[in-house]
Design an enzyme around this catalytic site. Structure first.
Site, PDB file in Angstrom:
ATOM      1  N   ARG A  56       0.848  -1.181   0.000  1.00 33.25           N
ATOM      2  CA  ARG A  56       0.000   0.000   0.000  1.00 33.25           C
ATOM      3  C   ARG A  56       0.891   1.240   0.000  1.00 33.25           C
ATOM      4  O   ARG A  56       2.105   1.149   0.155  1.00 33.25           O
ATOM      5  CB  ARG A  56      -0.981   0.025   1.187  1.00 33.25           C
ATOM      6  CG  ARG A  56      -0.569  -0.625   2.482  1.00 33.25           C
ATOM      7  CD  ARG A  56       0.412   0.164   3.305  1.00 33.25           C
ATOM      8  NE  ARG A  56       0.069   1.571   3.441  1.00 33.25           N
ATOM      9  CZ  ARG A  56       0.953   2.516   3.666  1.00 33.25           C
ATOM     10  NH1 ARG A  56       2.246   2.222   3.771  1.00 33.25           N
ATOM     11  NH2 ARG A  56       0.598   3.764   3.776  1.00 33.25           N
ATOM     12  N   GLY A  57       0.249   2.376  -0.208  1.00 29.98           N
ATOM     13  CA  GLY A  57       1.001   3.607  -0.400  1.00 29.98           C
ATOM     14  C   GLY A  57       1.087   3.898  -1.883  1.00 29.98           C
ATOM     15  O   GLY A  57       1.448   3.024  -2.683  1.00 29.98           O
ATOM     16  N   ALA A  58       0.724   5.125  -2.273  1.00 30.24           N
ATOM     17  CA  ALA A  58       0.586   5.449  -3.694  1.00 30.24           C
ATOM     18  C   ALA A  58       1.818   5.106  -4.536  1.00 30.24           C
ATOM     19  O   ALA A  58       1.708   4.394  -5.553  1.00 30.24           O
ATOM     20  CB  ALA A  58       0.218   6.925  -3.851  1.00 30.24           C
ATOM     21  N   ARG A 121      -7.348  -0.765  -7.086  1.00 34.48           N
ATOM     22  CA  ARG A 121      -7.743   0.283  -6.138  1.00 34.48           C
ATOM     23  C   ARG A 121      -8.007   1.553  -6.946  1.00 34.48           C
ATOM     24  O   ARG A 121      -7.131   2.008  -7.680  1.00 34.48           O
ATOM     25  CB  ARG A 121      -6.669   0.522  -5.072  1.00 34.48           C
ATOM     26  CG  ARG A 121      -6.441  -0.668  -4.156  1.00 34.48           C
ATOM     27  CD  ARG A 121      -5.679  -0.277  -2.903  1.00 34.48           C
ATOM     28  NE  ARG A 121      -6.494   0.558  -2.015  1.00 34.48           N
ATOM     29  CZ  ARG A 121      -6.013   1.165  -0.924  1.00 34.48           C
ATOM     30  NH1 ARG A 121      -4.736   1.031  -0.617  1.00 34.48           N
ATOM     31  NH2 ARG A 121      -6.810   1.886  -0.165  1.00 34.48           N
ATOM     32  N   GLN A 263      -2.754   2.334  10.067  1.00 29.09           N
ATOM     33  CA  GLN A 263      -1.462   2.410   9.383  1.00 29.09           C
ATOM     34  C   GLN A 263      -0.443   3.202  10.195  1.00 29.09           C
ATOM     35  O   GLN A 263       0.756   2.908  10.167  1.00 29.09           O
ATOM     36  CB  GLN A 263      -1.623   3.053   7.998  1.00 29.09           C
ATOM     37  CG  GLN A 263      -2.353   2.197   6.985  1.00 29.09           C
ATOM     38  CD  GLN A 263      -3.834   2.526   6.918  1.00 29.09           C
ATOM     39  OE1 GLN A 263      -4.433   2.948   7.920  1.00 29.09           O
ATOM     40  NE2 GLN A 263      -4.441   2.349   5.767  1.00 29.09           N
ATOM     41  N   ASP A 304      -2.786  10.394  -2.260  1.00 23.40           N
ATOM     42  CA  ASP A 304      -3.045   9.292  -3.183  1.00 23.40           C
ATOM     43  C   ASP A 304      -3.472   9.788  -4.556  1.00 23.40           C
ATOM     44  O   ASP A 304      -3.334   9.081  -5.549  1.00 23.40           O
ATOM     45  CB  ASP A 304      -4.114   8.371  -2.607  1.00 23.40           C
ATOM     46  CG  ASP A 304      -3.564   7.556  -1.444  1.00 23.40           C
ATOM     47  OD1 ASP A 304      -3.185   6.398  -1.675  1.00 23.40           O
ATOM     48  OD2 ASP A 304      -3.490   8.086  -0.327  1.00 23.40           O
ATOM     49  N   ASN A 314      -6.271  11.959   0.405  1.00 26.01           N
ATOM     50  CA  ASN A 314      -5.351  11.190   1.246  1.00 26.01           C
ATOM     51  C   ASN A 314      -6.191  10.374   2.218  1.00 26.01           C
ATOM     52  O   ASN A 314      -7.429  10.447   2.219  1.00 26.01           O
ATOM     53  CB  ASN A 314      -4.381  12.127   1.979  1.00 26.01           C
ATOM     54  CG  ASN A 314      -3.231  11.360   2.639  1.00 26.01           C
ATOM     55  OD1 ASN A 314      -2.585  10.536   1.997  1.00 26.01           O
ATOM     56  ND2 ASN A 314      -2.983  11.609   3.907  1.00 26.01           N
ATOM     57  N   LYS A 315      -5.527   9.602   3.061  1.00 29.37           N
ATOM     58  CA  LYS A 315      -6.236   8.738   3.995  1.00 29.37           C
ATOM     59  C   LYS A 315      -7.298   9.517   4.776  1.00 29.37           C
ATOM     60  O   LYS A 315      -7.063  10.635   5.204  1.00 29.37           O
ATOM     61  CB  LYS A 315      -5.238   8.096   4.963  1.00 29.37           C
ATOM     62  CG  LYS A 315      -5.847   7.099   5.931  1.00 29.37           C
ATOM     63  CD  LYS A 315      -6.610   5.995   5.213  1.00 29.37           C
ATOM     64  CE  LYS A 315      -5.758   5.241   4.219  1.00 29.37           C
ATOM     65  NZ  LYS A 315      -6.524   4.226   3.460  1.00 29.37           N
TER      66      LYS A 315
END
Length: 399
Positions: A56-58, A121, A263, A304, A314-315
């Protein structure tokens, strides 16, 4: 500050064993309890890893997308080779027709695999960016008359290049972000040095006593994980922290736990502790009081997807931090590579927001209780002090 970045694992990589390619990655679902390195030659397993947040993570899923296309190319190249051998055994006349058919089959199957990978995603634009890079490389190779096997090899070389490129980009983001933090520290010191100066953050937030900001270092608040684990290596938001820490201008990082998948609690604090950066974990709902106490000098997050307007997804929970930072007059920085900027998306209202499994929020359903679980929210550009890319501060009006 002495950093131990060598204690951080490479998040994603490619390798070969006996000529067979594989994608390796840290299974982030198991952190911080276990550091497990996974290797697979099946592109479908890479897709599953992205969907389930093992990767995970862009920036990291951008690399994963390109690497998954590479594995699919190798799989279909082998299938094409097997088909050619079978045709040759049958009769020589079928070789030409089979070759033309195999070429079309390889191209069509690779395009279909790329579509599936890109849809793993929907919010993080880096995934489709990485897949698109691989598709462009494959099409160029085929247009140049390359065989399926040669095309697959070209995609392997691309995956290696993207991994190296990602780290280089992250280090440049870190350098530009550290420069902004140096300016911030100097500004705070000027305010402290002036008679009767205060930070004037919309309330009675006191200045921290003691040495200057340059000597004492800044306190940074971050949300989710935009560190080395979110990239091939080094990180975006935490890349800024690492670069600034090496210059001695970081005192401590406060990490939100980042509900519902945690996270921050599982990944960010683990990563920072291993790297040697002082870190404090807090619940998401403690951020406002921390700011009110004057304990936050800057907020730094990743992204993201960034729309052409500068609005940044973003998150989920990031928007609330930006609103609080604005009230307390705390700089709010977004650190992301240019590949995260999607100029085809006009504004934040046009960014698709992924809705994840409700079990992440409520493990056991309760009769009559509905659950929301958007993975991201969108922060308007007006609440962002600066968007830091590998080329410096990005201004959407100049793009």
């Amino acid at each position: 500050m002495l950093l131990n970045l060598e204690n951080l694992p490479r998040t994603i990589w490619v390798e070969k064993s006996g000529g067979v390619p594989a994608v390796g990655f840290v299974d982030q679902r198991l952190l911080p309890g276990e550091l497990i390195l996974v290797r697979t030659s099946d592109w479908r397993e890479v897709v599953d890893a992205v969907k389930t947040l093992a990767v995970r993570g862009a920036p990291a899923i951008g690399v994963a997308g390109a690497a998954a296309v590479m594995l699919a190319a190798y799989e279909y190249a082998v299938a094409e080779g097997d088909a050619r051998l079978a045709a040759q055994r049958d009769c020589e006349e079928s070789i030409v027709s089979a070759g033309e058919s195999d070429r079309a089959t390889f191209d069509d199957r690779l395009e279909e695999a790329a579509r599936v990978i890109a849809e793993a995603r929907p919010t993080a634009v880096n995934l489709s960016w990485g897949v698109r890079r691989a598709q462009e490389a494959a099409r160029a190779a085929r247009a140049a008359g390359k065989t399926a096997a040669e095309t697959a090899e070209a995609l392997y070389e691309l995956a290696e290049a993207l991994i190296a490129e990602d780290e280089a980009v992250n280090r440049r983001i870190g350098a530009h972000g550290a420069a902004l933090l140096r300016e911030l520290a100097d500004k705070l010191d000027m305010e402290r040095g002036a008679p009767g100066a205060s930070r004037d953050r919309g309330g009675d937030a006191p200045l921290r006593s003691g040495a200057s900001a340059r000597q004492q270092g800044l306190n940074i608040l971050t949300h989710c994980n935009a560190g080395s684990l979110a990239t091939a290596f080094y990180g975006t938001a935490l890349g800024v922290v690492y670069a600034a820490a090496q210059e001695g201008i970081i005192n401590r990082v406060f990490a939100d736990e980042t509900r519902p998948v945690n996270q921050g609690a599982r990944l960010t604090v683990w990563e920072l502790a291993r790297a040697g950066v002082p870190v404090t974990l807090q619940c998401d709902d403690m951020a406002a009081s921390l700011m009110a106490e004057g304990q936050v000098d800057a907020v730094i997050v990743g992204a993201d997807r960034i729309a052409a307007s500068g609005d940044a997804a973003n998150k989920v929970g990031t928007l609330g931090l930006a609103i609080m930072a604005r009230y307390f007059r705390i700089p709010f920085y977004v650190a992301a590579p240019k590949s995260t900027i999607d100029c085809t998306t006009k504004s934040g209202a046009d960014i698709p927001i992924e809705e994840r499994d409700h079990a992440e929020v409520l493990a056991e359903p309760i009769l009559g209780v509905a659950v929301r679980n958007p993975a991201f929210d969108v922060t308007p550009y007006e609440l962002i002090t600066a968007i830091v890319t590998e080329d410096g501060v990005w201004n959407h009006l100049e793009s």
